[in-house]
Design a protein around this motif. Structure first.
Motif, PDB file in Angstrom:
ATOM      1  N   GLY A 419      -6.418 -13.791  15.668  1.00  0.00           N
ATOM      2  CA  GLY A 419      -6.575 -15.349  15.433  1.00  0.00           C
ATOM      3  C   GLY A 419      -5.562 -16.625  15.589  1.00  0.00           C
ATOM      4  O   GLY A 419      -4.379 -15.322  16.095  1.00  0.00           O
ATOM      5  N   VAL A 420      -5.555 -18.069  16.633  1.00  0.00           N
ATOM      6  CA  VAL A 420      -4.840 -18.354  16.966  1.00  0.00           C
ATOM      7  C   VAL A 420      -4.133 -20.015  16.201  1.00  0.00           C
ATOM      8  O   VAL A 420      -5.279 -20.191  16.130  1.00  0.00           O
ATOM      9  N   ARG A 421      -3.136 -20.248  15.302  1.00  0.00           N
ATOM     10  CA  ARG A 421      -3.142 -21.585  14.679  1.00  0.00           C
ATOM     11  C   ARG A 421      -1.492 -21.983  15.268  1.00  0.00           C
ATOM     12  O   ARG A 421      -0.995 -21.025  15.849  1.00  0.00           O
ATOM     13  N   SER A 422      -1.975 -23.785  15.332  1.00  0.00           N
ATOM     14  CA  SER A 422      -1.235 -23.969  16.000  1.00  0.00           C
ATOM     15  C   SER A 422      -0.117 -24.191  14.673  1.00  0.00           C
ATOM     16  O   SER A 422      -0.767 -24.653  14.192  1.00  0.00           O
ATOM     17  N   LEU A 423       1.583 -24.630  15.558  1.00  0.00           N
ATOM     18  CA  LEU A 423       2.340 -24.993  14.073  1.00  0.00           C
ATOM     19  C   LEU A 423       2.168 -26.223  14.470  1.00  0.00           C
ATOM     20  O   LEU A 423       2.666 -26.401  15.511  1.00  0.00           O
ATOM     21  N   ASP A 424       2.407 -26.626  12.905  1.00  0.00           N
ATOM     22  CA  ASP A 424       3.169 -28.414  13.403  1.00  0.00           C
ATOM     23  C   ASP A 424       4.485 -28.379  13.965  1.00  0.00           C
ATOM     24  O   ASP A 424       5.354 -27.494  13.649  1.00  0.00           O
ATOM     25  N   ARG A 425       4.974 -28.951  14.538  1.00  0.00           N
ATOM     26  CA  ARG A 425       5.991 -29.290  15.658  1.00  0.00           C
ATOM     27  C   ARG A 425       7.373 -28.604  14.809  1.00  0.00           C
ATOM     28  O   ARG A 425       8.143 -28.518  15.537  1.00  0.00           O
ATOM     29  N   ASP A 426       7.321 -29.490  13.816  1.00  0.00           N
ATOM     30  CA  ASP A 426       8.560 -29.649  12.575  1.00  0.00           C
ATOM     31  C   ASP A 426       8.924 -28.312  11.771  1.00  0.00           C
ATOM     32  O   ASP A 426       9.475 -28.092  10.996  1.00  0.00           O
ATOM     33  N   ARG A 427       7.500 -27.454  12.218  1.00  0.00           N
ATOM     34  CA  ARG A 427       7.365 -26.355  11.168  1.00  0.00           C
ATOM     35  C   ARG A 427       7.830 -25.423  11.978  1.00  0.00           C
ATOM     36  O   ARG A 427       7.035 -24.565  13.104  1.00  0.00           O
ATOM     37  N   ARG A 428       8.908 -23.890  11.470  1.00  0.00           N
ATOM     38  CA  ARG A 428       8.965 -22.913  12.871  1.00  0.00           C
ATOM     39  C   ARG A 428       9.410 -23.061  13.630  1.00  0.00           C
ATOM     40  O   ARG A 428       9.336 -22.312  14.579  1.00  0.00           O
ATOM     41  N   MET A 429      10.184 -24.330  13.416  1.00  0.00           N
ATOM     42  CA  MET A 429      10.925 -23.797  15.559  1.00  0.00           C
ATOM     43  C   MET A 429      11.264 -22.891  15.552  1.00  0.00           C
ATOM     44  O   MET A 429      12.307 -22.142  15.338  1.00  0.00           O
ATOM     45  N   MET A 430      11.123 -21.911  16.713  1.00  0.00           N
ATOM     46  CA  MET A 430      11.923 -20.918  17.085  1.00  0.00           C
ATOM     47  C   MET A 430      13.065 -21.458  18.314  1.00  0.00           C
ATOM     48  O   MET A 430      12.934 -22.401  18.349  1.00  0.00           O
ATOM     49  N   PRO A 431      13.186 -20.377  17.643  1.00  0.00           N
ATOM     50  CA  PRO A 431      15.349 -21.327  18.616  1.00  0.00           C
ATOM     51  C   PRO A 431      14.789 -21.483  20.473  1.00  0.00           C
ATOM     52  O   PRO A 431      15.748 -20.356  21.487  1.00  0.00           O
ATOM     53  N   THR A 432      13.156 -21.638  20.528  1.00  0.00           N
ATOM     54  CA  THR A 432      13.271 -22.152  22.025  1.00  0.00           C
ATOM     55  C   THR A 432      13.942 -23.164  23.492  1.00  0.00           C
ATOM     56  O   THR A 432      14.241 -22.573  24.133  1.00  0.00           O
ATOM     57  N   SER A 433      14.820 -23.617  22.302  1.00  0.00           N
ATOM     58  CA  SER A 433      15.459 -24.566  22.886  1.00  0.00           C
ATOM     59  C   SER A 433      17.093 -24.002  23.587  1.00  0.00           C
ATOM     60  O   SER A 433      17.150 -24.459  24.261  1.00  0.00           O
ATOM     61  N   THR A 434      16.630 -22.606  22.874  1.00  0.00           N
ATOM     62  CA  THR A 434      18.127 -22.083  23.133  1.00  0.00           C
ATOM     63  C   THR A 434      18.543 -21.772  24.198  1.00  0.00           C
ATOM     64  O   THR A 434      19.081 -20.428  24.446  1.00  0.00           O
ATOM     65  N   GLU A 435      16.964 -20.823  24.537  1.00  0.00           N
ATOM     66  CA  GLU A 435      16.442 -19.772  25.560  1.00  0.00           C
ATOM     67  C   GLU A 435      16.850 -20.797  27.196  1.00  0.00           C
ATOM     68  O   GLU A 435      15.088 -21.824  27.374  1.00  0.00           O
ATOM     69  N   ALA A 436      17.414 -20.655  28.075  1.00  0.00           N
ATOM     70  CA  ALA A 436      17.036 -21.160  29.194  1.00  0.00           C
ATOM     71  C   ALA A 436      15.807 -20.149  29.791  1.00  0.00           C
ATOM     72  O   ALA A 436      15.422 -19.656  29.675  1.00  0.00           O
ATOM     73  N   ARG A 437      14.780 -22.661  30.933  1.00  0.00           N
ATOM     74  CA  ARG A 437      13.957 -21.528  32.014  1.00  0.00           C
ATOM     75  C   ARG A 437      13.365 -20.473  31.274  1.00  0.00           C
ATOM     76  O   ARG A 437      12.608 -19.724  31.741  1.00  0.00           O
ATOM     77  N   ILE A 438      12.804 -20.710  29.667  1.00  0.00           N
ATOM     78  CA  ILE A 438      11.276 -19.788  29.957  1.00  0.00           C
ATOM     79  C   ILE A 438       9.778 -20.603  30.037  1.00  0.00           C
ATOM     80  O   ILE A 438       9.706 -21.607  29.812  1.00  0.00           O
ATOM     81  N   ASP A 439       9.000 -19.856  30.182  1.00  0.00           N
ATOM     82  CA  ASP A 439       7.666 -20.557  31.475  1.00  0.00           C
ATOM     83  C   ASP A 439       7.133 -20.967  30.147  1.00  0.00           C
ATOM     84  O   ASP A 439       7.387 -21.323  28.972  1.00  0.00           O
ATOM     85  N   SER A 440       6.274 -22.033  30.346  1.00  0.00           N
ATOM     86  CA  SER A 440       5.479 -22.782  29.710  1.00  0.00           C
ATOM     87  C   SER A 440       4.404 -21.706  29.076  1.00  0.00           C
ATOM     88  O   SER A 440       4.510 -22.573  27.962  1.00  0.00           O
ATOM     89  N   GLN A 441       4.314 -21.207  29.559  1.00  0.00           N
ATOM     90  CA  GLN A 441       2.698 -20.132  28.536  1.00  0.00           C
ATOM     91  C   GLN A 441       3.819 -19.585  27.545  1.00  0.00           C
ATOM     92  O   GLN A 441       3.159 -19.823  26.419  1.00  0.00           O
ATOM     93  N   ILE A 442       5.342 -19.014  27.475  1.00  0.00           N
ATOM     94  CA  ILE A 442       5.652 -18.237  26.026  1.00  0.00           C
ATOM     95  C   ILE A 442       5.955 -20.340  25.381  1.00  0.00           C
ATOM     96  O   ILE A 442       6.235 -19.683  24.769  1.00  0.00           O
TER      97      ILE A 442
END
Ligand SMILES: C[S@@+](CC[C@H](N)C(=O)[O-])C[C@H]1O[C@@H](n2cnc3c(N)ncnc32)[C@H](O)[C@@H]1O
Length: 462
Positions: A419-442
């Motif tokens: 199953g897939v559940r969406s997270l609240d934007r402020d919960r469990r933020m992953m360090p995605t912002s530190t990762e340059a150029r990740i595609d929108s699917q990721i």
């Protein structure tokens, strides 16, 4: 609850992502096993629980990164077990599953290796005499306030409390006035004789330090990222610790008055999920969520802010951190052979960063041992539900959901749906912002959690 599409291993959407997914051909678990049928149905429901009550009683005793909603644990417990049956969380964290299991009349058991998680779990499930508790709360607050008037004794105790490294940490992150107030509170809490009451008070003490916004410490943020002392050049405003403690502890007392949860002595125990102290085939349901790969959520980074006050030196905590699942230490580590998909993701990552590849190999090796234990302790025809998030390492999605599903398959623990559940934007933020150029699917997947349903086959199906 709303119906939603579930990804199933047999006709998996995974193929859209060009990944071979090991399915479990020929197993007939749905037809013969009501647990399988219910599990699949539950995984196809809306597992978001975003409109769940904000004030969730005991679950709010203390903040804890990446805890899942109690409603999620409850829905699987109520539908997949009967009263009296055994529900396990081998990576218990703040004991969400254990509390929900006990509240639903099941036997809840949880293991963890994090000292703050163990304190949280113990306090949440230990029944207390309310009259005694209220008396001690009043006494501790008054005693701490009075002792502040004769500060020299407190200052002396503070001088001798920490070793050099720990003192450096404390001096950096806590203003001197706050240190004196916290020391006054601790000395008063130490005078309490009853250990269960003392632990209740220690947890409230910890909860005024370890909060998303850094509590009474000088850190601005402990919730999701590396702590910072300054925010846009500004220092944090001083908050007196004793009134904060009093507010918090009275709130927690009110919660247990309204909603007592009475566990057993061994409901929460220290234990390594990779080698559980449980008999084979002794558990009716597992609901758990493992840490992220590569320390993406670093429990110790936040927890050490209060654990140093509760008597643990910084060096010891750093050492302990390296033993957690998902840690980035790769020396002296026993790696496991892995199935094709995790091997493929690890090779891909290793091509851009060999060390990170090893870190991911460590994570999947640890999770293979955890899934092996889950397989061992589950009774046949019973389910395990794993809530996992994926991580991005060097711009590569670790594909944790699919890799764990495949590892489960390799251990005779088939994954019957995701199953897939969406997270609240402020919960469990992953360090995605530190990762340059990740595609929108990721990017999208980093704001989702995956709920994996495993089912141990009946002996006849094996
Ligand atoms: C994602 S958290 C669990 C959160 C939990 N579901 C909740 O609602 O609070 C994962 C937990 O695994 C624990 N952990 C890490 N390595 C472990 C190990 N080897 N054995 C047991 N627990 C471990 C961490 O301390 C952390 O508390």
């Amino acid at each position: 609850m709303q119906k939603r599409q579930v990804r199933q291993s047999k006709h998996s959407k995974v193929s859209e992502l060009k990944i071979d997914f090991v399915s479990a051909p020929g197993r007939t678990h749905d037809a013969v096993n009501p647990v399988a049928r219910k599990l699949k149905a539950l995984l196809s429901e809306d597992l978001g629980f975003h409109i769940a009550p904000v004030n969730n009683g005991k679950h709010n005793f203390h903040s804890f990164p990446a805890k899942f909603p109690p409603e999620l644990a409850r829905v699987f417990i109520e539908n997949l077990t009967s009263p009296g049956e055994i529900v396990l969380d081998p990576l218990a964290g703040s004991a969400t599953t254990v509390v929900e299991a006990i509240s639903a009349g099941r036997t809840g058991i949880g293991f963890d290796i994090d000292p703050l998680a163990l304190l949280m779990g113990k306090v949440k499930v230990t029944p207390l005499d309310l009259l005694k508790l209220e008396r001690e709360v009043r006494r501790v607050v008054e005693d701490a306030e009075v002792s502040l008037m004769r500060r020299s004794k407190i200052e002396k105790a503070l001088e001798n409390k920490f070793d050099e490294g720990t003192k450096e940490f404390v001096d950096y992150w806590f203003g001197y006035e706050t240190q004196v107030e916290l020391m006054a509170l601790l000395l008063s809490i130490e005078k309490v004789e009853n250990t269960d009451v003392k632990d209740f008070l220690k947890l409230a003490f910890s909860s005024i330090i370890v909060t998303k916004s850094g509590g009474v410490s000088l850190a601005w943020d402990l919730g999701h990222t590396r702590p910072h002392k300054l925010k846009q050049g500004k220092e944090k405003k001083y908050k007196p610790a004793i009134p904060e403690f009093e507010k918090r502890v009275l709130k927690n007392v009110a919660v247990i008055r309204q909603n007592p949860v009475a566990g057993r002595k061994k409901s929460i125990q220290w234990g390594n999920a990779e080698s559980l102290p449980l008999e084979n085939e002794s558990v009716d349901l597992i609901v758990t969520s493992p840490p992220y790969a590569s320390n993406a959520i670093d429990y110790m980074r936040a927890h050490k802010f209060s654990l140093v006050w509760l008597g643990m030196p910084v060096d010891h905590l750093t050492e302990l951190r390296s033993t957690y699942i998902g840690s980035d230490k790769v020396t002296d580590f026993k790696f496991e052979p892995l199935p094709p998909l995790p091997e493929k993701v690890i090779s891909q990552l290793s091509r851009s960063d060999e060390r990170k590849g090893m870190v991911l190999r460590r994570y999947y090796s640890e999770m293979k041992r955890v899934l092996g234990e889950i397989q061992r302790v589950l009774k046949p025809a019973k389910a395990a539900v794993l809530v996992v998030g994926s991580s991005v390492m060097r711009g590569i999605d670790t594909q944790t959901d699919r890799c764990l599903a495949e590892i489960g398959e390799s251990l005779e623990l088939p994954c019957v749906g995701i199953g897939v559940r969406s997270l609240d934007r402020d919960r469990r933020m992953m360090p995605t912002s530190t990762e340059a150029r990740i595609d929108s699917q990721i990017e999208k997947r980093m704001h989702q959690e995956f709920v994996l349903g495993f089912l141990k086959p009946n002996r006849s199906e094996g």
